[in-house]
Motif scaffolding. Structure first.
Motif, PDB file in Angstrom:
ATOM      1  N   HIS A   1       0.882  -1.145  -0.106  1.00  0.00           N
ATOM      2  CA  HIS A   1       0.218  -0.069  -0.031  1.00  0.00           C
ATOM      3  C   HIS A   1       0.934   1.410  -0.036  1.00  0.00           C
ATOM      4  O   HIS A   1       0.513   2.080  -0.548  1.00  0.00           O
ATOM      5  CB  HIS A   1      -0.980   0.046   1.267  1.00  0.00           C
ATOM      6  CG  HIS A   1      -1.984  -1.014   1.102  1.00  0.00           C
ATOM      7  ND1 HIS A   1      -3.047  -1.072   0.261  1.00  0.00           N
ATOM      8  CD2 HIS A   1      -2.179  -2.057   1.935  1.00  0.00           C
ATOM      9  CE1 HIS A   1      -3.701  -2.229   0.311  1.00  0.00           C
ATOM     10  NE2 HIS A   1      -3.231  -2.964   1.339  1.00  0.00           N
TER      11      HIS A   1
ATOM     12  N   THR B   1       2.841   1.631  -3.341  1.00  0.00           N
ATOM     13  CA  THR B   1       1.709   2.063  -4.561  1.00  0.00           C
ATOM     14  C   THR B   1       1.595   3.791  -4.324  1.00  0.00           C
ATOM     15  O   THR B   1       1.592   4.611  -5.280  1.00  0.00           O
ATOM     16  CB  THR B   1       0.425   1.337  -4.307  1.00  0.00           C
ATOM     17  OG1 THR B   1       0.773   0.163  -4.598  1.00  0.00           O
ATOM     18  CG2 THR B   1      -0.557   2.009  -5.516  1.00  0.00           C
ATOM     19  N   ALA B   2       1.322   3.963  -3.252  1.00  0.00           N
ATOM     20  CA  ALA B   2       1.024   5.515  -2.715  1.00  0.00           C
ATOM     21  C   ALA B   2       2.189   6.496  -2.982  1.00  0.00           C
ATOM     22  O   ALA B   2       2.217   7.357  -3.590  1.00  0.00           O
ATOM     23  CB  ALA B   2       0.659   5.716  -1.320  1.00  0.00           C
TER      24      ALA B   2
ATOM     25  N   HIS C   1       2.390   9.256  -5.692  1.00  0.00           N
ATOM     26  CA  HIS C   1       3.105  10.850  -5.354  1.00  0.00           C
ATOM     27  C   HIS C   1       4.207  11.053  -6.326  1.00  0.00           C
ATOM     28  O   HIS C   1       4.116  12.050  -7.031  1.00  0.00           O
ATOM     29  CB  HIS C   1       3.605  10.565  -3.930  1.00  0.00           C
ATOM     30  CG  HIS C   1       2.465  10.900  -3.023  1.00  0.00           C
ATOM     31  ND1 HIS C   1       1.561  11.711  -3.020  1.00  0.00           N
ATOM     32  CD2 HIS C   1       2.177   9.947  -1.942  1.00  0.00           C
ATOM     33  CE1 HIS C   1       1.009  11.620  -1.847  1.00  0.00           C
ATOM     34  NE2 HIS C   1       1.165  10.370  -1.302  1.00  0.00           N
TER      35      HIS C   1
ATOM     36  N   TYR D   1      -1.070  14.079  -5.701  1.00  0.00           N
ATOM     37  CA  TYR D   1      -1.721  12.699  -5.449  1.00  0.00           C
ATOM     38  C   TYR D   1      -2.126  12.830  -3.921  1.00  0.00           C
ATOM     39  O   TYR D   1      -1.106  13.254  -3.020  1.00  0.00           O
ATOM     40  CB  TYR D   1      -1.038  11.491  -5.970  1.00  0.00           C
ATOM     41  CG  TYR D   1      -1.861  10.471  -5.385  1.00  0.00           C
ATOM     42  CD1 TYR D   1      -2.890   9.802  -5.927  1.00  0.00           C
ATOM     43  CD2 TYR D   1      -1.460   9.417  -4.229  1.00  0.00           C
ATOM     44  CE1 TYR D   1      -3.686   8.726  -5.382  1.00  0.00           C
ATOM     45  CE2 TYR D   1      -1.913   8.431  -3.694  1.00  0.00           C
ATOM     46  CZ  TYR D   1      -3.015   8.024  -4.196  1.00  0.00           C
ATOM     47  OH  TYR D   1      -3.716   6.929  -3.895  1.00  0.00           O
TER      48      TYR D   1
ATOM     49  N   THR E   1      -3.825  10.391  -1.064  1.00  0.00           N
ATOM     50  CA  THR E   1      -4.289   9.250  -0.554  1.00  0.00           C
ATOM     51  C   THR E   1      -5.918   9.278  -0.023  1.00  0.00           C
ATOM     52  O   THR E   1      -6.311  10.354   0.293  1.00  0.00           O
ATOM     53  CB  THR E   1      -3.670   8.449   0.565  1.00  0.00           C
ATOM     54  OG1 THR E   1      -3.737   9.257   1.813  1.00  0.00           O
ATOM     55  CG2 THR E   1      -2.056   8.277   0.077  1.00  0.00           C
TER      56      THR E   1
ATOM     57  N   ARG F   1      -7.364   8.646   2.581  1.00  0.00           N
ATOM     58  CA  ARG F   1      -7.242   9.277   3.946  1.00  0.00           C
ATOM     59  C   ARG F   1      -6.683  10.830   4.033  1.00  0.00           C
ATOM     60  O   ARG F   1      -7.475  11.703   4.589  1.00  0.00           O
ATOM     61  CB  ARG F   1      -6.160   8.677   4.859  1.00  0.00           C
ATOM     62  CG  ARG F   1      -6.093   9.289   6.214  1.00  0.00           C
ATOM     63  CD  ARG F   1      -4.952   8.780   7.228  1.00  0.00           C
ATOM     64  NE  ARG F   1      -4.917   9.341   8.277  1.00  0.00           N
ATOM     65  CZ  ARG F   1      -4.060   9.038   9.074  1.00  0.00           C
ATOM     66  NH1 ARG F   1      -3.432   7.908   9.293  1.00  0.00           N
ATOM     67  NH2 ARG F   1      -4.058   9.453  10.444  1.00  0.00           N
ATOM     68  N   GLU F   2      -5.954  11.119   2.950  1.00  0.00           N
ATOM     69  CA  GLU F   2      -5.531  12.523   2.985  1.00  0.00           C
ATOM     70  C   GLU F   2      -6.676  13.495   2.275  1.00  0.00           C
ATOM     71  O   GLU F   2      -6.935  14.674   2.603  1.00  0.00           O
ATOM     72  CB  GLU F   2      -4.462  12.740   2.185  1.00  0.00           C
ATOM     73  CG  GLU F   2      -3.076  12.268   2.745  1.00  0.00           C
ATOM     74  CD  GLU F   2      -1.902  12.194   1.693  1.00  0.00           C
ATOM     75  OE1 GLU F   2      -0.818  11.946   2.220  1.00  0.00           O
ATOM     76  OE2 GLU F   2      -2.233  11.832   0.491  1.00  0.00           O
ATOM     77  N   TYR F   3      -7.433  12.697   1.067  1.00  0.00           N
ATOM     78  CA  TYR F   3      -8.505  13.452   0.664  1.00  0.00           C
ATOM     79  C   TYR F   3      -9.596  13.582   1.515  1.00  0.00           C
ATOM     80  O   TYR F   3     -10.234  14.466   1.382  1.00  0.00           O
ATOM     81  CB  TYR F   3      -8.771  12.661  -0.773  1.00  0.00           C
ATOM     82  CG  TYR F   3      -9.913  13.363  -1.408  1.00  0.00           C
ATOM     83  CD1 TYR F   3      -9.817  14.884  -1.729  1.00  0.00           C
ATOM     84  CD2 TYR F   3     -10.988  12.735  -1.880  1.00  0.00           C
ATOM     85  CE1 TYR F   3     -10.924  15.413  -2.324  1.00  0.00           C
ATOM     86  CE2 TYR F   3     -12.104  13.490  -2.368  1.00  0.00           C
ATOM     87  CZ  TYR F   3     -11.984  14.801  -2.676  1.00  0.00           C
ATOM     88  OH  TYR F   3     -13.083  15.517  -3.587  1.00  0.00           O
TER      89      TYR F   3
ATOM     90  N   GLN G   1      -0.279  17.742  -0.185  1.00  0.00           N
ATOM     91  CA  GLN G   1      -0.021  17.338   1.227  1.00  0.00           C
ATOM     92  C   GLN G   1       0.505  18.492   2.118  1.00  0.00           C
ATOM     93  O   GLN G   1       0.071  18.516   3.287  1.00  0.00           O
ATOM     94  CB  GLN G   1       0.954  16.130   1.170  1.00  0.00           C
ATOM     95  CG  GLN G   1       0.852  14.831   0.455  1.00  0.00           C
ATOM     96  CD  GLN G   1       1.527  13.801   0.546  1.00  0.00           C
ATOM     97  OE1 GLN G   1       2.820  14.098  -0.261  1.00  0.00           O
ATOM     98  NE2 GLN G   1       1.643  12.880   0.942  1.00  0.00           N
TER      99      GLN G   1
ATOM    100  N   ASP H   1     -11.359   4.608  -5.328  1.00  0.00           N
ATOM    101  CA  ASP H   1     -10.895   4.216  -4.058  1.00  0.00           C
ATOM    102  C   ASP H   1     -11.000   5.442  -3.056  1.00  0.00           C
ATOM    103  O   ASP H   1     -10.651   5.029  -1.982  1.00  0.00           O
ATOM    104  CB  ASP H   1      -9.616   3.767  -4.277  1.00  0.00           C
ATOM    105  CG  ASP H   1      -8.349   4.619  -4.553  1.00  0.00           C
ATOM    106  OD1 ASP H   1      -8.600   5.651  -5.010  1.00  0.00           O
ATOM    107  OD2 ASP H   1      -7.201   4.327  -4.207  1.00  0.00           O
TER     108      ASP H   1
ATOM    109  N   SER I   1      -9.073   8.163  -3.156  1.00  0.00           N
ATOM    110  CA  SER I   1      -8.145   9.177  -3.606  1.00  0.00           C
ATOM    111  C   SER I   1      -8.384  10.385  -4.293  1.00  0.00           C
ATOM    112  O   SER I   1      -9.627  10.385  -5.122  1.00  0.00           O
ATOM    113  CB  SER I   1      -6.759   8.417  -3.789  1.00  0.00           C
ATOM    114  OG  SER I   1      -7.189   7.899  -4.983  1.00  0.00           O
TER     115      SER I   1
END
Length: 411
Positions: free
Chosen positions: A59, A62-63, A67, A79, A81, A83-85, A148, A328, A330
């Motif tokens: 995970h 991939t993230a 990025h 980009y 994730t 959670r960040e979005y 971010q 998903d 993101s």
């Protein structure tokens, strides 16, 4: 890594390869390069999973790759994730989001301050345009996207965020606590700097700024003022539409700029003679803290030979980003179009080069401690608010000198 995770990754890889294979069977298309890239990406994932020294967290792998993929395009593409979005949406929807007053981008691999709004939390904390952020909220900015960074910098009004700032003339970061607050639109400052010179200082180009300027120019004309200076240093916020509206008050002919992108219809912004309210001499002040919409305005003046543009090359950030959500949860902040000057050159890459290059006065580094003294130096407290205009400001001084030459009028 458990069996379920391995099966999930294997299934994803199979899906990628099937997609690539079907595309190849159906024939070569303009997307053939994308299919090849997917093949390489899938192969790399397999090699990482099979041969890496430890079992990788796929995970995170991939993230991290996503990025890097977005950041390889340009500094403003990001980009987020799921959670960040999700955090980003919560802050936007709360309506109580506090800001720091920083305009940021990336240089040298780190997040940097392009400019700082006057009297904002960042300004009060002594942060200046050009400062490098080694960390934000305890996270290194070396592998951090702008999306971010903004997610971490913004938060509840009244709350604080710690940033590790590397200032000019220093090698080690200094930890600074910035208290977020709700920001009002910075006011335009009008100053009669010579008997017949009006200077307008613009910290932002927020909606309605063109009308403010129209009113100020009409007042100046009634008072017999015949020369204008637009100070666009530290100006990095506002929509480009406002920059175009301001340029049309000054530029009687030619092209203000052009917007173009792969999926964005090309749009050219022409000058409109009927909207011109100022035909007297104009000088524009710029430097590396000038970015975004302000660059479009400065570019229109210099490219159409409407007046002198004095200072240093701007940062180069005039572009449009689009928020794209993914299945998903993101999201992408993707640059979809760039602004071009009247000569067809992209401002994002080249910035705006002044017609008269003048370097700002070097900052006083006398507050930097002497390594041999054995003591620690206390940095001087940075004054808040807009920088004062004075004859000691070489950029402003040069603009005044140029305006004292025989008057230049618009064609």
């Amino acid at each position: 890594m458990n069996r379920a995770a391995r099966l999930g990754i294997l299934a994803a890889s199979v899906t990628i390869f099937c997609y690539v294979g079907i595309g190849h069977v159906l024939g070569r298309t303009p997307d053939d390069k994308a299919y090849k890239s997917l093949t390489v990406y899938g192969e790399v994932l397999q090699k990482i999973q099979a041969d890496y020294v430890d079992e990788p967290n796929m995970h995170l792998v991939t993230a991290g790759s996503l990025h890097g993929l977005l950041e390889s395009l340009d500094p403003q593409s990001s980009y987020l994730t799921p959670r960040e979005y999700s955090e980003y949406k919560q802050k936007i929807q709360s309506g109580a989001t506090g800001e720091t007053g920083l305009n940021v981008s990336k240089r040298f691999g780190y997040v940097i301050a392009i400019s700082v709004l006057p009297d904002s939390p960042a300004d009060k904390a002594g942060i200046h345009g050009g400062d490098i952020f080694e960390s934000i909220a305890g996270f290194t900015t070396r592998d951090m996207s702008i999306g971010q960074a903004l997610n971490l910098l913004n938060g509840p009004a009244g709350s604080g965020v710690k940033v590790g700032v590397i200032r000019r003339g220093r090698a080690q970061p200094e930890e600074v606590d910035v208290v977020r607050q709700k920001l009002a639109s910075p006011k335009m400052t009008a100053q009669k700097t010579d008997p017949d010179v009006l200077t307008l200082r613009l910290a932002s180009l927020d909606a309605g700024r063109a009308e403010e300027i129209r009113y100020k120019l009409a007042e100046a004309d009634k008072q017999g003022i015949r020369k204008l200076i637009l100070d666009l240093r530290e100006c990095g916020r506002g929509p480009v539409s406002e920059a175009v509206a301001i340029a049309r008050l000054l530029v009687p002919s030619g092209t203000i700029g052009t917007l173009r992108g792969q999926t964005v219809s090309a749009e050219t912004f022409p000058a409109e003679p009927g909207k011109v309210v100022w035909k007297n001499p104009v000088s524009v002040l710029i430097d590396g803290t000038t970015s975004g919409a302000a660059e479009v305005l400065a570019s229109a003046i210099v490219a159409n030979h409407r007046g002198d543009v004095v200072g240093e090359r701007t940062f180069g950030l005039a572009s449009e980003q689009k928020l794209i959500t993914l299945d998903d949860g993101s999201a992408l902040f993707l640059t979809v179009a760039n602004y071009y000057n009247a000569a067809g050159k992209p401002i994002l890459e080249d910035g705006v080069t002044p017609s008269e290059v003048v370097r700002s006065a070097a900052e006083d580094d006398s507050d930097v401690g002497d390594d041999n003294s054995g003591g620690s130096a206390t940095p001087k407290e940075a004054p808040s608010g807009p920088r004062p205009l004075s004859p000691e400001d070489p950029v402003f001084h040069k603009a005044l000198d140029l305006l004292k030459t025989p008057a230049k009028k618009a064609a």
